[in-house]
Motif scaffolding. Structure first.
Motif, PDB file in Angstrom:
ATOM      1  N   ALA A   1       0.894  -1.358   0.118  1.00 62.49           N
ATOM      2  CA  ALA A   1       0.116  -0.209   0.054  1.00 62.49           C
ATOM      3  C   ALA A   1       0.869   1.229  -0.126  1.00 62.49           C
ATOM      4  N   LEU A   2       1.941   1.459   0.683  1.00 66.33           N
ATOM      5  CA  LEU A   2       2.900   2.221   0.969  1.00 66.33           C
ATOM      6  C   LEU A   2       3.579   2.582  -0.623  1.00 66.33           C
ATOM      7  N   ALA A   3       3.874   1.482  -1.309  1.00 65.83           N
ATOM      8  CA  ALA A   3       4.388   1.560  -2.550  1.00 65.83           C
ATOM      9  C   ALA A   3       3.613   1.894  -3.674  1.00 65.83           C
ATOM     10  N   LEU A   4       2.329   1.357  -3.722  1.00 65.18           N
ATOM     11  CA  LEU A   4       1.474   1.787  -4.727  1.00 65.18           C
ATOM     12  C   LEU A   4       0.946   3.347  -4.572  1.00 65.18           C
ATOM     13  N   ASN A   5       0.870   3.684  -3.166  1.00 69.71           N
ATOM     14  CA  ASN A   5       0.455   5.012  -2.870  1.00 69.71           C
ATOM     15  C   ASN A   5       1.590   5.984  -3.592  1.00 69.71           C
ATOM     16  N   LEU A   6       2.828   5.793  -3.555  1.00 70.86           N
ATOM     17  CA  LEU A   6       3.964   6.725  -3.844  1.00 70.86           C
ATOM     18  C   LEU A   6       3.796   6.522  -5.174  1.00 70.86           C
ATOM     19  N   THR A   7       3.772   5.399  -6.136  1.00 69.06           N
ATOM     20  CA  THR A   7       3.549   5.529  -7.428  1.00 69.06           C
ATOM     21  C   THR A   7       2.552   6.110  -8.132  1.00 69.06           C
ATOM     22  N   PHE A   8       1.495   5.666  -7.328  1.00 70.28           N
ATOM     23  CA  PHE A   8       0.280   6.376  -7.817  1.00 70.28           C
ATOM     24  C   PHE A   8       0.208   7.835  -8.230  1.00 70.28           C
ATOM     25  N   ALA A   9       0.570   8.512  -7.062  1.00 65.53           N
ATOM     26  CA  ALA A   9       0.477   9.984  -7.363  1.00 65.53           C
ATOM     27  C   ALA A   9       1.480  10.646  -8.454  1.00 65.53           C
ATOM     28  N   LEU A  10       2.727   9.863  -8.223  1.00 65.49           N
ATOM     29  CA  LEU A  10       3.776  10.277  -9.705  1.00 65.49           C
ATOM     30  C   LEU A  10       3.331   9.777 -10.875  1.00 65.49           C
ATOM     31  N   ASN A  11       2.613   8.569 -10.922  1.00 67.42           N
ATOM     32  CA  ASN A  11       2.102   8.143 -12.205  1.00 67.42           C
ATOM     33  C   ASN A  11       1.119   9.133 -12.730  1.00 67.42           C
ATOM     34  N   LEU A  12       0.100   9.635 -11.810  1.00 65.79           N
ATOM     35  CA  LEU A  12      -0.813  10.799 -12.332  1.00 65.79           C
ATOM     36  C   LEU A  12      -0.506  11.971 -12.887  1.00 65.79           C
ATOM     37  N   ILE A  13       0.592  12.285 -12.050  1.00 68.22           N
ATOM     38  CA  ILE A  13       1.233  13.727 -12.741  1.00 68.22           C
ATOM     39  C   ILE A  13       1.881  13.420 -14.098  1.00 68.22           C
ATOM     40  N   ALA A  14       2.429  12.285 -14.249  1.00 68.66           N
ATOM     41  CA  ALA A  14       3.098  11.872 -15.600  1.00 68.66           C
ATOM     42  C   ALA A  14       1.895  11.382 -16.604  1.00 68.66           C
TER      43      ALA A  14
ATOM     44  N   THR B   1       9.398   9.752 -17.497  1.00 69.08           N
ATOM     45  CA  THR B   1       9.835   8.474 -17.122  1.00 69.08           C
ATOM     46  C   THR B   1      11.132   8.580 -16.196  1.00 69.08           C
ATOM     47  N   ILE B   2      12.289   9.275 -16.671  1.00 69.89           N
ATOM     48  CA  ILE B   2      13.460   9.135 -16.082  1.00 69.89           C
ATOM     49  C   ILE B   2      13.553   9.478 -14.455  1.00 69.89           C
ATOM     50  N   PRO B   3      12.973  10.856 -14.183  1.00 75.43           N
ATOM     51  CA  PRO B   3      12.851  11.203 -12.835  1.00 75.43           C
ATOM     52  C   PRO B   3      12.037  10.188 -12.063  1.00 75.43           C
ATOM     53  N   LEU B   4      11.001   9.739 -12.570  1.00 78.64           N
ATOM     54  CA  LEU B   4      10.015   8.971 -11.780  1.00 78.64           C
ATOM     55  C   LEU B   4      10.872   7.594 -11.473  1.00 78.64           C
ATOM     56  N   TRP B   5      11.558   7.194 -12.514  1.00 81.24           N
ATOM     57  CA  TRP B   5      12.438   5.941 -12.021  1.00 81.24           C
ATOM     58  C   TRP B   5      13.506   6.369 -10.890  1.00 81.24           C
ATOM     59  N   ALA B   6      14.068   7.253 -10.926  1.00 78.20           N
ATOM     60  CA  ALA B   6      15.059   7.902  -9.766  1.00 78.20           C
ATOM     61  C   ALA B   6      14.536   7.886  -8.564  1.00 78.20           C
ATOM     62  N   ILE B   7      13.212   8.540  -8.497  1.00 70.68           N
ATOM     63  CA  ILE B   7      12.442   8.453  -7.346  1.00 70.68           C
ATOM     64  C   ILE B   7      12.198   6.955  -6.673  1.00 70.68           C
ATOM     65  N   LEU B   8      11.435   6.275  -7.414  1.00 66.72           N
ATOM     66  CA  LEU B   8      11.251   5.016  -7.206  1.00 66.72           C
ATOM     67  C   LEU B   8      12.458   3.997  -6.818  1.00 66.72           C
ATOM     68  N   MET B   9      13.391   3.995  -7.422  1.00 72.87           N
ATOM     69  CA  MET B   9      14.753   3.423  -7.080  1.00 72.87           C
ATOM     70  C   MET B   9      15.010   3.711  -5.572  1.00 72.87           C
ATOM     71  N   ASN B  10      14.806   4.976  -5.094  1.00 71.43           N
ATOM     72  CA  ASN B  10      15.084   5.360  -3.626  1.00 71.43           C
ATOM     73  C   ASN B  10      13.836   5.236  -2.985  1.00 71.43           C
ATOM     74  N   ALA B  11      13.016   4.489  -3.059  1.00 73.07           N
ATOM     75  CA  ALA B  11      11.763   4.664  -2.177  1.00 73.07           C
ATOM     76  C   ALA B  11      11.734   4.346  -0.905  1.00 73.07           C
TER      77      ALA B  11
END
Length: 471
Positions: free
Chosen positions: A55-68, A108-118
């Motif tokens: 849930a923590l992981a998906l909620n982090l990706t959810f907001a970022l994916n919506l912006i993108a 995608t590039i900055p999103l990957w950078a954030i998720l790699m350090n989640a």
């Protein structure tokens, strides 16, 4: 409220046209949302602690994916307006699509950078270190799906602008059995696969999105009605003016969507401060509310295209009919869903959890959250359709401000105060979400009703569709 009235036949035609475009988009949204819902379902069966981490992981990706996703959504009203004008539409649509994929690569590039350090990010937000570790494990499998998700949606925007969503539905529907089978095999180690737990759930989602993107790519290359646009011809050629204009139109859309999705993500992290069981209950309640939200979101996507087409034709009466038809459909559906969630909260939460004594409190908490969700269903439908119809008029900056003020300054602030100062805990957080959604819904509706006085229909949306030097 005064709704523009013209001959009944034109309203019936608009109603049919909106439904014809919206229902495949709705079903597509439901099937795409089911990828996360299926992950939640299987992880819920795997363990409560694992469910909280995911849930923590998906909620982090959810907001970022919506912006993108919002950034590349700029292509949708631009392509619809070009099609409404008619002249030079093939080249104009191709250029807008091309730059939407360029945007997808860029974000995608900055999103990957954030998720790699989640793990570090989640730790900074005060969450349980053990949950942060498990969330990162899930994301090592899941983060690669980000670009595939954006690429699929760029192609989906093209098909929607042409009002040909059938292929979108067919491909998206295939994701349900594919993702279910992969989750079952990779999470639990069934069907000869290794038991990978939360990492397996992430890998399953990435594989699913890869299959969907490849299938959509094949359709665009081979189907006669799409081949004539030659979407991927000379794909490397830049169109910097259009690229900048898509950022100008798309970034407010992305931020508005991110503010909305982000407030639910923030709510999840606040819920993590309440406790692990509250977080697990929130994850399930949010998935149920999200599935319901897919219907008005699909109607909103259809309204962007319908209003954009009328805007391109300069048809003010058509703009009014398209917008109000979508608004009535979206709010009407969510009114029915409000009754449904209010009536069966415990039964719905119980679908995601095994009936064991340790899950009793989670089910009770989740049911209390769904009661609040039932209350905000109507205003949630109003705000998302309101944003969709304004987007069709290329009006994105002020709606973005509405979402920031309503969700972040008022909604999440009220939720935090009710949760930790008033002692309402999880119910307080969900109550704050309801307050924020109501405020944004009212603001969107008022702006739509004042569209002529604000000059939203008189502005010529010309810059983003100006000719490029090469194609």
């Amino acid at each position: 409220m005064a709704i523009e009235a013209h001959e009944p036949g034109s309203w019936r035609r608009e109603f049919r046209a909106t439904l014809k475009l919206a229902w495949p988009l709705i079903l597509t949204n439901l099937t795409m949302a089911s990828v996360q819902a299926i992950d939640t379902f299987f992880i819920g069966r795997y363990g409560t602690s694992e469910l909280a981490a995911v849930a923590l992981a998906l909620n982090l990706t959810f907001a970022l994916n919506l912006i993108a996703l919002g950034v590349i959504t700029a292509a949708s009203p631009m392509m619809a307006t070009a099609l409404g004008r008619g002249k030079g539409r093939v080249k104009d649509v191709r250029r807008s699509f091309r730059q939407s994929v360029w945007l997808a690569i860029t974000v995608t590039i900055p999103l990957w950078a954030i998720l790699m350090n989640a793990e570090t990010v989640i730790g900074w937000l005060g969450q349980d270190p053990a949950l942060a570790v498990n969330a990162q494990v899930f994301l090592w499998g899941y983060l690669w799906s980000t670009f595939l998700f954006l690429l699929f949606n760029a192609m989906r925007n093209f098909l929607a602008a042409l009002e040909r969503p059938g292929w979108i539905l067919l491909i998206s529907a295939s994701s349900i059995p594919i993702n279910s089978l992969l989750d079952y095999a990779l999470i639990f180690g069934e069907l000869g696969a290794p038991e990978l737990g939360v990492f397996g759930a992430g890998i399953a989602s990435t594989i699913t999105w890869a299959i969907m993107a490849v299938a959509m790519f094949a359709v665009i290359l081979t189907d006669r009605q799409f081949k004539r646009f030659q979407l991927f011809a000379r794909f490397w050629r830049p169109d910097w003016e259009r690229y900048r204009n898509m950022w100008k139109l798309g970034l407010p859309i992305g931020l508005a969507m991110g503010f909305e999705g982000g407030v639910f993500s923030a709510a999840a992290y606040l819920m993590g401060l309440v406790g692990e069981q509250a977080l697990a209950a929130h994850a399930i309640a949010l998935q149920i509310a999200a599935l319901s939200f897919m219907v008005p979101w699909g109607i909103a996507q259809a309204s962007t295209v319908r209003v954009g087409l009328m805007h391109g034709r300069g048809d003010k009466d058509g703009i009014a009919r398209a917008g109000w038809t979508a608004w009535m459909l979206g709010v009407g559906f969510m009114s029915c869903m409000a009754i449904f969630l209010w009536t069966f909260p415990e039964e719905l939460i119980g679908l995601f959890l095994a009936d064991t004594p340790e899950n009793t409190e989670v089910i009770a908490l989740g049911a209390s959250f769904l009661v609040i969700a039932a209350i905000f269903q109507i205003v949630d439908g109003a705000q998302v359709v309101g944003a969709g119809v304004l987007r069709g008029l290329h009006d994105t900056k002020i709606p973005m401000i509405f979402t920031f003020v309503g969700y972040w300054l008022i909604g999440i602030g009220a939720g935090a105060w009710l949760a930790f100062e008033a002692g309402w805990e999880g119910v307080g957080i969900w109550s704050g979400l309801a307050i924020g959604l109501a405020i944004v819904g009212v603001l969107m509706l008022q702006r739509w009703m004042r569209r002529e006085r604000l000059g939203l229909m008189s502005d010529e949306p010309s810059k983003e569709s100006s000719p490029a030097p090469v194609d």
